[in-house]
Every structure is written in structure tokens, then in C-alpha cells.
Design a protein around this motif. Structure first.
Motif, mmCIF file in Angstrom:
data_model
loop_
_atom_site.group_PDB
_atom_site.id
_atom_site.type_symbol
_atom_site.label_atom_id
_atom_site.label_comp_id
_atom_site.label_asym_id
_atom_site.label_seq_id
_atom_site.Cartn_x
_atom_site.Cartn_y
_atom_site.Cartn_z
ATOM 1 N N GLY A 49 -14.662 -32.257 29.087
ATOM 2 C CA GLY A 49 -13.414 -32.883 28.652
ATOM 3 C C GLY A 49 -13.531 -34.395 28.607
ATOM 4 O O GLY A 49 -13.068 -35.036 27.659
ATOM 5 N N GLN A 50 -14.180 -34.976 29.616
ATOM 6 C CA GLN A 50 -14.359 -36.437 29.656
ATOM 7 C C GLN A 50 -15.219 -36.903 28.488
ATOM 8 O O GLN A 50 -15.019 -37.999 27.962
ATOM 9 C CB GLN A 50 -15.014 -36.840 30.984
ATOM 10 C CG GLN A 50 -14.131 -36.614 32.200
ATOM 11 C CD GLN A 50 -14.919 -36.640 33.498
ATOM 12 O OE1 GLN A 50 -16.132 -36.466 33.511
ATOM 13 N NE2 GLN A 50 -14.218 -36.855 34.604
ATOM 14 N N TRP B 234 -15.418 -30.374 33.749
ATOM 15 C CA TRP B 234 -14.604 -31.583 33.639
ATOM 16 C C TRP B 234 -15.334 -32.623 32.782
ATOM 17 O O TRP B 234 -14.717 -33.369 32.028
ATOM 18 C CB TRP B 234 -14.307 -32.163 35.018
ATOM 19 C CG TRP B 234 -13.378 -31.314 35.828
ATOM 20 C CD1 TRP B 234 -13.723 -30.486 36.849
ATOM 21 C CD2 TRP B 234 -11.961 -31.178 35.659
ATOM 22 N NE1 TRP B 234 -12.608 -29.850 37.337
ATOM 23 C CE2 TRP B 234 -11.510 -30.257 36.625
ATOM 24 C CE3 TRP B 234 -11.041 -31.751 34.792
ATOM 25 C CZ2 TRP B 234 -10.178 -29.894 36.755
ATOM 26 C CZ3 TRP B 234 -9.698 -31.384 34.906
ATOM 27 C CH2 TRP B 234 -9.288 -30.472 35.875
ATOM 28 N N THR C 283 -10.046 -37.450 38.069
ATOM 29 C CA THR C 283 -10.760 -36.534 37.171
ATOM 30 C C THR C 283 -9.802 -35.998 36.112
ATOM 31 O O THR C 283 -10.140 -35.899 34.931
ATOM 32 C CB THR C 283 -11.375 -35.361 37.979
ATOM 33 O OG1 THR C 283 -12.224 -35.897 38.985
ATOM 34 C CG2 THR C 283 -12.169 -34.445 37.088
ATOM 35 N N THR D 5 -10.143 -36.624 32.086
ATOM 36 C CA THR D 5 -10.287 -35.442 31.230
ATOM 37 C C THR D 5 -9.130 -35.340 30.240
ATOM 38 O O THR D 5 -9.348 -35.007 29.068
ATOM 39 C CB THR D 5 -10.374 -34.166 32.095
ATOM 40 O OG1 THR D 5 -11.428 -34.332 33.044
ATOM 41 C CG2 THR D 5 -10.653 -32.951 31.247
#
Lengths: 155, 86
Positions: free
Chosen positions: A71-72, A68, A116, A120
Motif C-alpha cells: 500500500g505504501q 503494508w 503505518t 498506507t
């Protein structure tokens, strides 16, 4: 037909993707797409900080949630900055925590999953913006509405 | 008095530190999420900005509609069809 296939319409921009990662929308801003840049920045920033407000800083965790976090990370340097800041200053052993318990409370279940997802998805959308400014059709790059029929419809 | 105040202060939401309890209403967050995705996606994809907001609303409604249809389909399979035929 994809707009990327047309003769000399595409040109590579190497600075714009870097700027787009640093601040979402800045790549479009640099290329003259001011309105697009404002909308991209607003959308990604609202999504990212909504996630942070819902789940707290704990949702950005490089060690706990590496996939995750990847992606963040695409949302910009704010992600590694938060991770670094949180891991250094907001731990249960930090001086601030000992005085007034000022450290992020871990979130669980939907209070962790949804924010989250927000952060993301914000990063993934910024990846689209980065790829968009990497190769931008020349006609479109020349002006805010400078999309010409020769390039073909993209939407 | 003081213990009461302390407990109130402790229980207060601290932005960026405390998570919000979304467990009862988390599915409503799909609406702003889809709207923001549509907003950024269309800002990147539309050829001209002339009908931008109309396209954003259209994409939001389309995505929500398909998700609602999938919800109904899954409900029918899980609650009605599966217990009866499997």
C-alpha cells in the motif's frame, strides 16, 4: 449513471498515471487540473510524512510488513527509496549508528500502527488519483471546471 | 553536568529516527487523518471546485459522526449489554 459510461467522453492517458505515481498529483497537473493537483499532492504528502514523523523510517519495511509496504508503494518511488536507504544506511551495524546511534528505533503498538495506517492510506488515495487520470472524461479534462452536465454528477 | 546533557540529548526526539509516543492520545489522530482523506478524495471526485472546501468539511464531519455513533454503539454492547445478557 457513471461518467465512465458516456459515449466518447473517456480517453485513455498512459503517461499521466506514471507521472501520478512518481509524484502524487503530477498526472492531474499534466492534464491541466492544476488546483486538483496541488490539493492531491498536499493531502498525500502531509499524510505520508506525518506518518514518517510519528513512526520514524522504521514503518517502511518491505521485509517486515510486505502487505503494508504494498500500500505504501502506491504513494510513489519515495517508499522504495526509503526502504532501500534505511536498509543500507540505517542499521545498528552501520558506521553512522556506531558513532551516534543514528538508526531508526523500532516502533511498537500504536506508535507503529497509526503511522503505518497514515502512509498506507496515502498510497491507496494515490491509487485513486492514478485511476482517475488513467481514464478522464474529456469534458473534465479540458479545463479546471470543465465538467459538463452531459457527463453527469460524479461526487 | 556532562552525563546529564548526554542523557537529555539521547532522550530528545530525532525526526524520522525515533517514534513519537502516541499511545495515550492516538485516537485524536483520526481527525487529521479523516480530514486529509476527505481533502484528497474530494479533489478527485468533485465535478467543480466551486464548493470544494465545504464538501471536504461536510465529508469530514459525516465520517466523524458515524464513527462516534459506532463508538457509542460498541460501548453499549460491550460495557452494558454483553455483561448483562450474555
Amino acid at each position: 449513471m457513471s461518467s465512465w459510461d458516456t459515449e466518447d467522453d473517456a480517453r485513455f492517458n498512459f503517461l499521466a498515471p506514471v507521472l501520478a505515481w512518481l509524484v502524487p498529483g503530477l498526472g492531474h497537473w499534466m492534464l491541466g487540473h492544476r488546483r486538483r493537483a496541488r490539493l492531491i499532492f498536499t493531502g498525500i504528502a502531509v499524510m505520508y510524512f506525518s506518518g514518517l514523523l510519528i513512526g520514524g523510517l522504521d514503518i517502511v519495511d518491505r521485509r517486515g510488513d510486505p502487505l503494508w509496504y504494498a500500500g505504501q508503494f502506491l504513494a510513489g518511488p519515495v517508499t522504495p527509496a526509503i526502504d532501500l536507504w534505511r536498509s543500507r544506511h540505517f542499521t545498528p551495524d552501520s558506521p553512522a549508528a556506531k558513532v551516534n546511534h543514528a538508526y531508526p528505533v523500532p516502533s511498537f503498538a500504536h506508535a507503529n500502527e497509526i503511522p503505518t495506517l497514515f502512509t498506507t492510506v496515502a498510497g491507496m488515495l494515490n491509487l485513486l488519483a492514478i485511476l482517475d487520470v488513467l481514464v478522464l472524461p474529456r469534458q473534465r479534462a479540458e479545463g479546471e471546471s470543465g465538467f459538463n452536465s452531459r457527463v453527469g454528477a460524479r461526487a | 553536568m556532562i552525563p546529564t546533557l548526554c542523557s537529555i540529548v539521547t532522550l530528545a526526539y530525532r525526526p524520522l529516527l525515533d517514534p513519537i509516543d502516541v499511545n495515550g492520545w492516538w485516537w485524536w489522530l483520526v481527525i487529521p487523518l479523516v480530514f486529509l482523506i476527505s481533502m484528497v478524495y474530494k479533489a478527485i471526485r468533485v465535478p467543480t471546485m466551486r464548493r470544494y472546501w465545504r464538501q471536504v468539511i461536510k465529508m469530514t464531519v459525516q465520517v466523524m459522526f458515524v464513527m462516534a455513533l459506532m463508538c457509542v454503539g460498541l460501548y453499549v454492547v460491550v460495557i452494558w449489554a454483553a455483561p448483562r445478557y450474555f
